[in-house]
Scaffold this motif. Structure first.
Motif, mmCIF file in Angstrom:
data_model
loop_
_atom_site.group_PDB
_atom_site.id
_atom_site.type_symbol
_atom_site.label_atom_id
_atom_site.label_comp_id
_atom_site.label_asym_id
_atom_site.label_seq_id
_atom_site.Cartn_x
_atom_site.Cartn_y
_atom_site.Cartn_z
ATOM 1 N N ILE A 8 -27.083 32.037 -25.217
ATOM 2 C CA ILE A 8 -26.823 31.278 -23.988
ATOM 3 C C ILE A 8 -27.470 29.910 -24.137
ATOM 4 N N VAL A 9 -26.663 28.858 -24.136
ATOM 5 C CA VAL A 9 -27.181 27.491 -24.178
ATOM 6 C C VAL A 9 -27.322 27.019 -22.735
ATOM 7 N N ALA A 10 -28.572 26.857 -22.303
ATOM 8 C CA ALA A 10 -28.857 26.530 -20.904
ATOM 9 C C ALA A 10 -29.601 25.213 -20.789
ATOM 10 N N THR A 11 -29.131 24.243 -21.543
ATOM 11 C CA THR A 11 -29.735 22.911 -21.500
ATOM 12 C C THR A 11 -28.912 22.003 -20.595
ATOM 13 N N GLU A 12 -29.412 20.796 -20.384
ATOM 14 C CA GLU A 12 -28.646 19.775 -19.648
ATOM 15 C C GLU A 12 -27.296 19.587 -20.343
ATOM 16 N N GLY A 13 -26.267 19.222 -19.577
ATOM 17 C CA GLY A 13 -24.886 19.289 -20.051
ATOM 18 C C GLY A 13 -24.566 18.504 -21.306
ATOM 19 N N THR A 14 -25.129 17.311 -21.462
ATOM 20 C CA THR A 14 -24.791 16.522 -22.647
ATOM 21 C C THR A 14 -25.385 17.146 -23.911
ATOM 22 N N THR B 267 -22.657 23.937 -9.202
ATOM 23 C CA THR B 267 -22.861 22.737 -8.394
ATOM 24 C C THR B 267 -24.134 22.039 -8.840
ATOM 25 N N PRO B 268 -24.217 20.711 -8.711
ATOM 26 C CA PRO B 268 -25.403 19.970 -9.157
ATOM 27 C C PRO B 268 -26.566 20.168 -8.192
ATOM 28 N N SER B 269 -27.258 21.291 -8.330
ATOM 29 C CA SER B 269 -28.316 21.647 -7.384
ATOM 30 C C SER B 269 -29.151 22.774 -7.960
ATOM 31 N N THR B 270 -30.275 23.044 -7.307
ATOM 32 C CA THR B 270 -31.064 24.221 -7.642
ATOM 33 C C THR B 270 -30.220 25.477 -7.495
ATOM 34 N N GLN B 271 -29.449 25.546 -6.420
ATOM 35 C CA GLN B 271 -28.561 26.682 -6.203
ATOM 36 C C GLN B 271 -27.595 26.849 -7.371
ATOM 37 N N GLY B 272 -26.962 25.758 -7.797
ATOM 38 C CA GLY B 272 -25.999 25.826 -8.887
ATOM 39 C C GLY B 272 -26.629 26.273 -10.185
ATOM 40 N N ALA B 273 -27.837 25.770 -10.487
ATOM 41 C CA ALA B 273 -28.507 26.155 -11.731
ATOM 42 C C ALA B 273 -28.845 27.638 -11.739
ATOM 43 N N LEU B 274 -29.376 28.137 -10.629
ATOM 44 C CA LEU B 274 -29.767 29.549 -10.568
ATOM 45 C C LEU B 274 -28.552 30.471 -10.588
ATOM 46 N N ALA C 101 -24.768 27.705 -19.767
ATOM 47 C CA ALA C 101 -25.245 27.813 -18.387
ATOM 48 C C ALA C 101 -25.851 26.487 -17.956
ATOM 49 N N GLY C 102 -25.875 26.258 -16.660
ATOM 50 C CA GLY C 102 -26.486 25.052 -16.116
ATOM 51 C C GLY C 102 -25.781 24.598 -14.862
ATOM 52 N N ASP C 103 -26.407 23.657 -14.149
ATOM 53 C CA ASP C 103 -25.791 23.183 -12.907
ATOM 54 C C ASP C 103 -24.481 22.448 -13.161
ATOM 55 N N HIS C 104 -24.218 22.055 -14.408
ATOM 56 C CA HIS C 104 -22.939 21.430 -14.737
ATOM 57 C C HIS C 104 -21.804 22.446 -14.789
ATOM 58 N N ARG C 105 -22.128 23.742 -14.717
ATOM 59 C CA ARG C 105 -21.087 24.774 -14.670
ATOM 60 C C ARG C 105 -20.807 25.234 -13.244
ATOM 61 N N ALA D 184 -30.026 13.094 -14.642
ATOM 62 C CA ALA D 184 -30.627 13.815 -13.518
ATOM 63 C C ALA D 184 -29.669 14.819 -12.902
ATOM 64 N N LEU D 185 -28.404 14.408 -12.724
ATOM 65 C CA LEU D 185 -27.433 15.253 -12.039
ATOM 66 C C LEU D 185 -26.061 15.115 -12.684
ATOM 67 N N PRO D 186 -25.370 16.229 -12.911
ATOM 68 C CA PRO D 186 -23.985 16.115 -13.373
ATOM 69 C C PRO D 186 -23.097 15.636 -12.240
ATOM 70 N N ALA D 187 -22.140 14.804 -12.569
ATOM 71 C CA ALA D 187 -21.202 14.312 -11.562
ATOM 72 C C ALA D 187 -20.179 15.400 -11.251
ATOM 73 N N ALA D 188 -20.014 15.693 -9.967
ATOM 74 C CA ALA D 188 -19.033 16.697 -9.538
ATOM 75 C C ALA D 188 -17.921 15.976 -8.795
ATOM 76 N N VAL D 189 -17.091 15.254 -9.552
ATOM 77 C CA VAL D 189 -16.040 14.438 -8.956
ATOM 78 C C VAL D 189 -14.693 15.144 -9.106
ATOM 79 N N PRO D 190 -13.759 14.884 -8.183
ATOM 80 C CA PRO D 190 -12.432 15.514 -8.305
ATOM 81 C C PRO D 190 -11.746 15.101 -9.607
ATOM 82 N N PRO D 191 -10.947 16.012 -10.187
ATOM 83 C CA PRO D 191 -10.689 17.371 -9.698
ATOM 84 C C PRO D 191 -11.749 18.352 -10.176
ATOM 85 N N THR D 192 -12.148 19.247 -9.285
ATOM 86 C CA THR D 192 -13.046 20.334 -9.655
ATOM 87 C C THR D 192 -12.275 21.650 -9.561
#
Length: 430
Positions: free
Chosen positions: A262-268, A405-412, A399-403, A374-382
């Protein structure tokens, strides 16, 4: 014990195992939640972390005795995934007033709070002239909608940009430019409000439902608690991963065989490690400068915004909510701009003097924290449901908030659901 030591949590193993069921790359929120899910299923797991402690973008450093978070951080207690993963009471949360102070273009300061949450502020908020009665009613209607519509429906609603969604509710113009844009720019990293209306709707719901807080020992207390709940030796720090391949992870300290990775690093960096199996996300950068002052510009735990559209998206006296961020009687002020570069010192001080309405020339600069991704962009289309695939084939997962939503909730959420996918893969492969 220093903050850095505390954030090692369950880390500290001196050697890597030869083989485990699952290797997790990255000890941020997503990686730690993934490891927790795997361990609870009775599978062996190791987390390889390049840094000297856990947390990734959610860390706290100790600078001259002050707690310095890795950029602008607020912990929203309404996130279901947060409540499921950590003991909030153990974090000793310190609360901010649910509202904001806004300095308008004429130099007037407006203090607004959610009247449902702070009834004593209701008359002040109702009479304040930053927003007209119609604008306040429309914001109230938008808030009510976010509360009554189930989150699953919000995540699948017809999609537009946040700016277009606000305009659809009659909140373009003054409400957006003086209040909503500076507030949301700091939270989303997105001054142009290109973020998907689906994401905005869920964020707005979380603000309406939860308390805005910080742990008394810094935001890094969250990943530290997650790490401390893992089996001893699960997290191996100072172990950068050099290559990921099916069934094998190569690090600067040796290789580990694994049934799943599982690669759980920042998206880039995840995209680079997975050799393009997932495209790198567009990201937003944030830069936060910390100042120390003997006399705070306010003793209210309230986020301050620039309604005149200047470069500082928000500024707040952290010690007004969490005195423990300071080692003594002095106060800590955090101010954030968009982008990976801080404002020149004289320009930043001029902006802060205007926003706070008091001279800041005597403030001492403590630290500047740049967070380029800091945050992945969640722009349309999603995707409908806001969930991107996490299984990239051959026993490799991301795994990551880029998969999500860009938030603590999304990461968890991402960490948990990715681990579940990996466990299903191992069960099929058995």
């Amino acid at each position: 014990m220093s903050t850095g030591d505390a954030q090692r949590g369950g880390a500290g193993a001196s050697t890597l195992p030869d083989a485990v069921d699952v290797v997790v790359v990255g000890a941020g929120l997503a990686g730690l939640r993934a490891a927790q899910t795997v361990a609870r299923a009775g599978r062996s797991v190791v987390v390889c972390e390049a840094g000297d402690g856990v947390g990734g973008r959610v860390r706290t450093d100790l600078v001259d005795g002050f707690l310095v978070d890795r950029g602008f951080q607020i912990l929203n207690t309404s996130y279901p995934a947060l409540r499921a993963a950590v003991d909030l009471d153990a974090l000793d949360l310190r609360r901010f007033t649910p509202g904001a102070a806004v300095r308008d273009g004429d130099g007037r300061l407006h203090r607004l709070a959610d009247p449902r949450r702070v009834p004593t502020w209701a008359p002040r908020t109702a009479l304040d002239r930053l927003l007209g009665p119609g604008d306040k009613a429309r914001i109230g209607a938008l808030t009510l909608r976010s509360l009554v519509v189930p989150p699953a429906r919000q995540a699948r609603a017809p999609e537009r940009s946040t700016a277009d969604e606000l305009a659809r509710w009659g909140l373009g113009g003054t409400p957006t430019e003086t209040f909503l844009r500076p507030f949301l720019a700091g939270v989303l990293g997105d001054r142009d409000l290109e973020t998907s209306s689906r994401v905005f709707s869920l964020f707005w719901r979380s603000f309406a439902r939860g308390d805005l807080t910080l742990p008394s020992r810094g935001i890094g207390a969250v990943p530290a608690q997650l790490a401390a709940r893992l089996p001893a030796g699960t997290v191996v720090v100072d172990t950068p991963v050099e290559r990921v391949a099916p069934g094998r992870v190569e690090t600067a300290r040796g290789a580990v065989r694994a049934g799943a990775v599982i690669v759980a690093t920042e998206g880039t960096s995840a995209s680079a490690l997975l050799a393009g199996r997932v495209p790198p996300p567009r990201t937003f950068a944030l830069t936060t400068t910390y100042h120390v002052t003997a006399e705070p510009p306010t003793r209210r735990p309230l986020l301050h915004l620039d309604g005149a559209g200047g470069p500082v998206v928000n500024t707040m006296v952290l010690t007004a909510a969490a005195p423990s961020y300071s080692p003594d009687h002095r106060h800590l002020v955090a101010s954030t701009v968009l982008g990976a570069e801080p404002l020149p010192g004289s320009e930043l001080r001029a902006e802060l003097t205007r926003i706070w309405g008091t001279p800041v020339g005597a403030w001492d600069e403590l630290a500047t924290v740049r967070v380029p991704h800091a945050l992945p962009a969640a722009v349309p289309p999603t995707p409908e449901g806001l969930r991107r695939p996490v299984d990239v084939g051959d026993g490799l997962f991301v795994a990551g908030d880029h998969r999500d939503t860009p938030s603590t909730q999304g990461a968890l959420v991402s960490g948990r659901r990715t681990a579940q996918e990996a466990l299903r893969f191992l069960a099929r492969d058995a």
